[in-house]
Each structure stands twice: as C-alpha cells, then as structure tokens.
Design a protein around this motif. Structure first.
Motif, mmCIF file in Angstrom:
data_model
loop_
_atom_site.group_PDB
_atom_site.id
_atom_site.type_symbol
_atom_site.label_atom_id
_atom_site.label_comp_id
_atom_site.label_asym_id
_atom_site.label_seq_id
_atom_site.Cartn_x
_atom_site.Cartn_y
_atom_site.Cartn_z
ATOM 1 N N ALA A 245 73.297 14.604 38.415
ATOM 2 C CA ALA A 245 73.530 13.557 39.409
ATOM 3 C C ALA A 245 72.407 13.420 40.430
ATOM 4 N N PRO A 246 71.844 14.520 40.962
ATOM 5 C CA PRO A 246 70.744 14.346 41.924
ATOM 6 C C PRO A 246 69.571 13.562 41.358
ATOM 7 N N ARG A 247 69.215 13.812 40.105
ATOM 8 C CA ARG A 247 68.081 13.124 39.488
ATOM 9 C C ARG A 247 68.426 11.679 39.144
ATOM 10 N N VAL A 248 69.684 11.409 38.882
ATOM 11 C CA VAL A 248 70.101 10.040 38.600
ATOM 12 C C VAL A 248 70.119 9.212 39.880
ATOM 13 N N LEU A 249 70.540 9.819 40.986
ATOM 14 C CA LEU A 249 70.627 9.089 42.237
ATOM 15 C C LEU A 249 69.262 8.891 42.895
ATOM 16 N N LEU A 250 68.453 9.943 42.929
ATOM 17 C CA LEU A 250 67.191 9.890 43.663
ATOM 18 C C LEU A 250 65.967 9.804 42.766
ATOM 19 N N GLY A 251 66.175 9.814 41.453
ATOM 20 C CA GLY A 251 65.068 9.653 40.539
ATOM 21 C C GLY A 251 64.610 10.962 39.946
ATOM 22 N N PRO A 252 64.153 10.940 38.689
ATOM 23 C CA PRO A 252 63.687 12.160 38.030
ATOM 24 C C PRO A 252 62.376 12.636 38.628
ATOM 25 N N THR A 253 62.342 13.876 39.040
ATOM 26 C CA THR A 253 61.124 14.495 39.555
ATOM 27 C C THR A 253 61.250 15.996 39.393
ATOM 28 N N GLU A 254 60.352 16.759 39.977
ATOM 29 C CA GLU A 254 60.386 18.208 39.846
ATOM 30 C C GLU A 254 61.721 18.742 40.367
ATOM 31 N N PRO A 255 62.340 19.686 39.664
ATOM 32 C CA PRO A 255 63.678 20.156 40.042
ATOM 33 C C PRO A 255 63.793 20.628 41.485
ATOM 34 N N VAL A 256 62.813 21.408 41.965
ATOM 35 C CA VAL A 256 62.914 21.941 43.328
ATOM 36 C C VAL A 256 62.942 20.801 44.341
ATOM 37 N N ALA A 257 62.013 19.853 44.193
ATOM 38 C CA ALA A 257 61.965 18.724 45.119
ATOM 39 C C ALA A 257 63.205 17.860 44.991
ATOM 40 N N SER A 258 63.636 17.625 43.743
ATOM 41 C CA SER A 258 64.795 16.771 43.511
ATOM 42 C C SER A 258 66.053 17.345 44.145
ATOM 43 N N TYR A 259 66.335 18.616 43.889
ATOM 44 C CA TYR A 259 67.557 19.211 44.411
ATOM 45 C C TYR A 259 67.456 19.454 45.914
ATOM 46 N N GLY A 260 66.242 19.715 46.414
ATOM 47 C CA GLY A 260 66.081 19.862 47.852
ATOM 48 C C GLY A 260 66.354 18.563 48.585
ATOM 49 N N ALA A 261 65.793 17.457 48.073
ATOM 50 C CA ALA A 261 66.035 16.157 48.692
ATOM 51 C C ALA A 261 67.508 15.772 48.584
ATOM 52 N N PHE A 262 68.115 16.118 47.452
ATOM 53 C CA PHE A 262 69.527 15.771 47.288
ATOM 54 C C PHE A 262 70.403 16.574 48.241
ATOM 55 N N ALA A 263 70.047 17.835 48.499
ATOM 56 C CA ALA A 263 70.831 18.635 49.445
ATOM 57 C C ALA A 263 70.831 17.973 50.817
ATOM 58 N N MET A 264 69.679 17.481 51.232
ATOM 59 C CA MET A 264 69.592 16.771 52.512
ATOM 60 C C MET A 264 70.412 15.482 52.472
ATOM 61 N N TYR A 265 70.304 14.776 51.355
ATOM 62 C CA TYR A 265 71.047 13.521 51.196
ATOM 63 C C TYR A 265 72.544 13.779 51.200
ATOM 64 N N ALA A 266 72.984 14.794 50.461
ATOM 65 C CA ALA A 266 74.402 15.116 50.404
ATOM 66 C C ALA A 266 74.935 15.520 51.773
ATOM 67 N N LEU A 267 74.126 16.238 52.546
ATOM 68 C CA LEU A 267 74.541 16.626 53.897
ATOM 69 C C LEU A 267 74.782 15.397 54.764
#
Length: 538
Positions: A245-267
C-alpha cells in the motif's frame, strides 16, 4: 487560507513536470505518441497512408483529446506535460470541493495532494492521473441527485458519468459504485417515489451500464492478438497488497524512503482522523458522511479483490486504492467548524513536500535520460519503422520489458513502432487490422533477445536499444550481436540506435511469419559469443 495553500501545494507538486525535460512517467511517451498521431493524422510525411485510423467511442481517451487540443499551439511533449500538471493541481482542488460539500476542514486537501504523484503518476497511467480529480468533484453532484432528484441534476449526473468513462474504465466503475450506494441509501424514499423520480435517481447508474455494454460490444470486435495474448492473473494476495500500500499510494521507490515517507503520511492522516472523531463524538451521526465512508470502503475493497491483469489490461487493482484513500481522508477529517491546532496543517503540508522530495531524484534522472534520448532521436529518418528493445539484463517481472521512453521516437519522427498503444483497443488511434504486425510483437514482447537481426532488420529500419546505466559497458557486446545486419548509428547515455544495412520493406507491408528454420536470435548470438570468449579446456 487553507484553500489557497492547497492550490499552491498542487502547483508546487506540478512545477517539476513543466520545468524539467520530461517527467518520470513510464507510459507517458506511449500516450504522447498517440497524441502526435492524432495531431498529424492524414500527413503522409508523418504516418504511412492507410496504416492508422481514428478509434472513437472507447473509454480512457480524455487525456489524449485534451493534449491534442493543446498540440495545435504547443509541441506534443509540452501539451502532454501541461495536461498532467493540470491534473496534479486539480487533485487537491477537487478534494477542496468535496470537503466543502461534506463540511470537513479544507486542510484535508493537503493530505490528498501527495496521491497525485503516486502509483498512477509514476507508471504513466494518465487516465488514473485524471481520475481522482474527476471522481472527487463528481461525488457532490451524485449525492445532490440522490437527495433531491430533478431533471437538471440527473443530466449533470449523467454528464459526470460520461466524463468518468472518458477518463478511465476504473473511474467509471468507481463512480457506478458510488451512484449505486447513494441510490440504495435512499431506498426507503426510492420505494415511495413515482416512476419519474426513480428514473431520475438511477440516471447515473443507467448511463454507466449503457456505456459498459457499449464498450463491451465494441471491444470484442477490435481487440488485437497482442492484447489478447496478455494472460489473466490475480497477482499478489491480500496480505502482500496491504504491504504494498505505501508504494501504491506514494509511488514505487526505494523501500526505506517509501516506507519512511508513508510513516509520516500515515501519522498525519491518523492525526486528522482522530481529531475529527473527537470533534464529532458528542454530535449525532451524519448520514452523508456515513454513505461516503461506505463508498470509500467499497473502493478500497476493490484494491484487494480486483485482479492484476484481465482481458488485456494490466495493473488493475492498484488503481483503486488512491481513489479510496483520497475520499476517506476528506470525509473522516475534522469538521470545518472544529478548532485546528497549527501543528495539523503544518504536518499535512510537510507530507506533501515530503512526497515531492521522494520523487525529485526520479525527476532528475528522467531529465538526463530524455535529453540523451533527444540526441539519438534526431538521427532517425522520419516515417520509419522502429523496434524499441530494453536489453538490460533482468529477472522476469509482471510487466513486459518495453522501454516506454523510446515511444517518443513515434511522437517526434512518425512512422510506426514495434510496441505501441496503437495496438490497444481503447486508444484514439489504432493500426488497421490489415497492417498489424502481430508476429514480432508476440515473439519479442516478453523476451527482447528474441529479436532476430537477419529477419527483423528487413522489417524495422531502426532498433532503438536501452541499457540501464549500470550496464552501458555492454554496448560493444550489443553492437557485436546486432552486426552485420544492424550498424550502430548513434549512442547517447543509455540509448543505442542501430540502423539496418538490409533492404527494408515498406512500413505499410502486411505481417509476415518467421521463415523456417528461423534466423538466429540475439540470445543465440550472445550465447555463441560467450562460448567463443570462454577459455577452451587444454
């Protein structure tokens, strides 16, 4: 103030699209090629007479017609970029309209803005880049019809249904679900309504059904063998889809950056949702919010239930999650009357800026790659047949290894391509059945090393080859296995252009089968070259 910030954030996210050479959108050059063919339809110096025809009526053509209109004043690449940028700006703007309608804070639009640079943007699924803005702005129209049906509202609802159809099939499906939920929600009223009111309430559903049946009948007659050859598959299971879901919502990119950005977004999303829940705790339930939450939940369920590929279309289920998330973010946000602490708008703005920084490196690499490609495309003779091949070594994946960027050759030089959306039944321009080249497409689509120089260089004047940057050192090897039928005509960055040394058939020639026995493939030549270079046993 919130509205101005949301519009400004949309403009900030769209700025690199217009300023830099080309956005990092996989399929956008394939769509630009269609726009260019539309713009030059009937020009024999651009496209061979009789090979292409207009294909009016299918869905998913809104982007192309908007860009086509702009292409009379602008180059096709800039026209396409402006339509994409406008869609990015329109996404938070549509969220603002919905927030005003449901009575939630306009700051929620800042949480919708990052979705505009997500999965659909990165893959170049232009219909789904447009879809969120179309859907979010259409929901008030559908709800107003269900609340108090009039002939005018029914006509407006039918109109937005047609707009969703022209944007993308998935948008039509999502809108039909929304219209059905709203009609059922009014079931008790619907049962007491007279026939005319029932017909008015059901206008968008009836329109959606008619459009779906129309396209089903049309699609069966014009789908090409290349599209029919795409296997139906469900793809990843529900657990993996949730993890993706993080990569689908914010776009496919490097896992660390993707999940880090998603954590901020989810917060940020969680903070808005909790504040909204607390603000409404002492209030009676709002039926309008409830029905929109149900619609959002059903859209999200499609992300888990839809297949990956079906009937020639691919990347299906990923298209629904951003739509669902955008809707739920808006309707679960705090009421507009709630007191908002400054931290929440700042957190929402920070998520949008973070999403931009997440994709900026890809913008930079795309800018370099497309400038390199421009240098190679300048060496291609107009109105030629071109085979685009990605020869980067890779493991098998869910999509074919087709270099989408190379489709700009068709956009700027005309002619025809080995792989093109002109084979897709939903495209506004398609190859006439008598001129389809299905044999090389079906042979090479999954394995580009199935290109056979002695045969294919009699059909294609050029082979435009991509090698990923880390494999550019293999260029001499590629040149060796292309020879003698193909000579290296140009090289720039990761792009190599080979020109045929053989007599080349006219590009309006009919399809031809492989000779028996077939000539050597690139894979066979590479194997022979490796065997020759290997040390011989003493």
């Amino acid at each position: 103030m919130a509205a101005g910030v949301a519009w400004g954030m949309g403009a900030l996210l769209a700025l690199p699209i217009v300023v830099l050479r080309y956005p990092p959108m996989g399929d956008l050059p394939m769509h630009e090629a269609l726009v260019s063919l539309m713009r030059h339809m009937g020009d024999a110096a651009w496209e061979p007479a009789g090979v292409y025809r207009l294909n009016l009526g299918p869905p998913n053509q809104l982007f192309h017609w908007l860009a086509w209109a702009l292409s009379f004043a602008l180059p096709t690449d800039l026209a396409c970029k402006i339509v994409v940028a406008a869609a990015v700006v329109a996404t938070p703007a549509a969220a603002l309209r919905l927030a005003r309608y449901v009575g939630t804070t306009p700051w929620a639009a800042l949480l919708v803005a990052p979705l505009a640079l997500g999965f659909a943007f990165r893959w170049g699924l232009v219909g789904n880049v447009l879809a969120p803005a179309v859907l979010l702005s259409s929901l008030p129209t559908l709800d107003a019809l269900a609340t108090a049906p009039t002939a005018r509202r029914a006509a407006e609802a039918a109109g937005v249904t047609v707009l969703a159809y022209v944007a993308h099939e998935s948008a039509l499906m999502a809108l039909a679900i929304a219209a059905g939920v709203l009609a059922v929600w009014r079931g008790s009223t619907l049962a007491r309504d007279k026939g005319t009111l029932v017909m008015l309430r059901l206008a968008p559903l009836a329109t959606a059904a008619a459009l779906a049946v129309f396209f089903w009948a049309l699609d069966r007659r014009i789908k090409t063998p290349a599209i029919l050859a795409v296997a139906d598959t469900f793809g990843a299971g529900p657990i993996q889809r949730l993890a993706d879901a993080p990569r689908v919502l914010l776009g496919p990119t490097e896992p660390v950056a993707s999940y880090g950005a998603f954590a901020m977004y989810a917060l940020a999303v969680a903070a808005f949702t909790v504040v909204g829940w607390r603000a409404r705790a002492a209030e009676p339930a709002d039926p309008m919010r409830r029905r929109f939450v149900v619609i959002g939940a059903l859209w999200a369920a499609l992300y888990l239930a839809m297949p990956l590929a079906f009937s020639g279309a691919t990347l299906l289920y990923q298209r629904f999650l951003p739509m669902a998330f955008a809707l739920l973010v808006v309707v679960l946000a705090p009421p507009a009357s709630a007191t908002m602490r400054p931290l929440l708008p700042l957190l929402a703005a920070a998520t949008s800026i973070a999403s931009l920084f997440l994709v900026l490196p890809r913008f930079g690499s795309a800018d370099r790659d497309f400038r390199d490609l421009d240098a190679v495309l300048a060496q291609i003779a107009p109105c030629s047949a071109i085979a685009q091949l990605d020869l980067t070594p890779r493991a098998p994946g869910p999509v074919a290894p087709v270099p989408g960027a190379a489709a700009r050759a068709l956009a700027v030089r005309g002619g025809r391509l080995l792989f093109s959306f002109t084979d897709a039944s939903i495209s506004p321009v398609v190859v006439r059945r008598a001129h389809q080249w299905n044999e090389p497409v079906l042979r090479i689509v999954r394995d580009p090393t199935e290109f056979r120089p002695a045969h294919d260089f009699r059909r294609f004047r050029y082979a435009l080859v991509r090698l990923a940057p880390e494999y550019v050192a293999l260029s001499p090897v590629i040149a060796a296995i292309m020879a003698p039928e193909g000579k290296l005509a140009a090289q720039s960055g990761e792009w190599l252009l080979f020109e045929s040394t053989l007599p080349v058939d006219p590009i309006e020639s009919p399809d031809e089968p492989l000779p028996v026995p077939p000539q050597e493939s690139l894979r066979e030549r590479l194997s022979a070259l490796q065997a020759h270079a290997s040390p011989q046993p003493q």
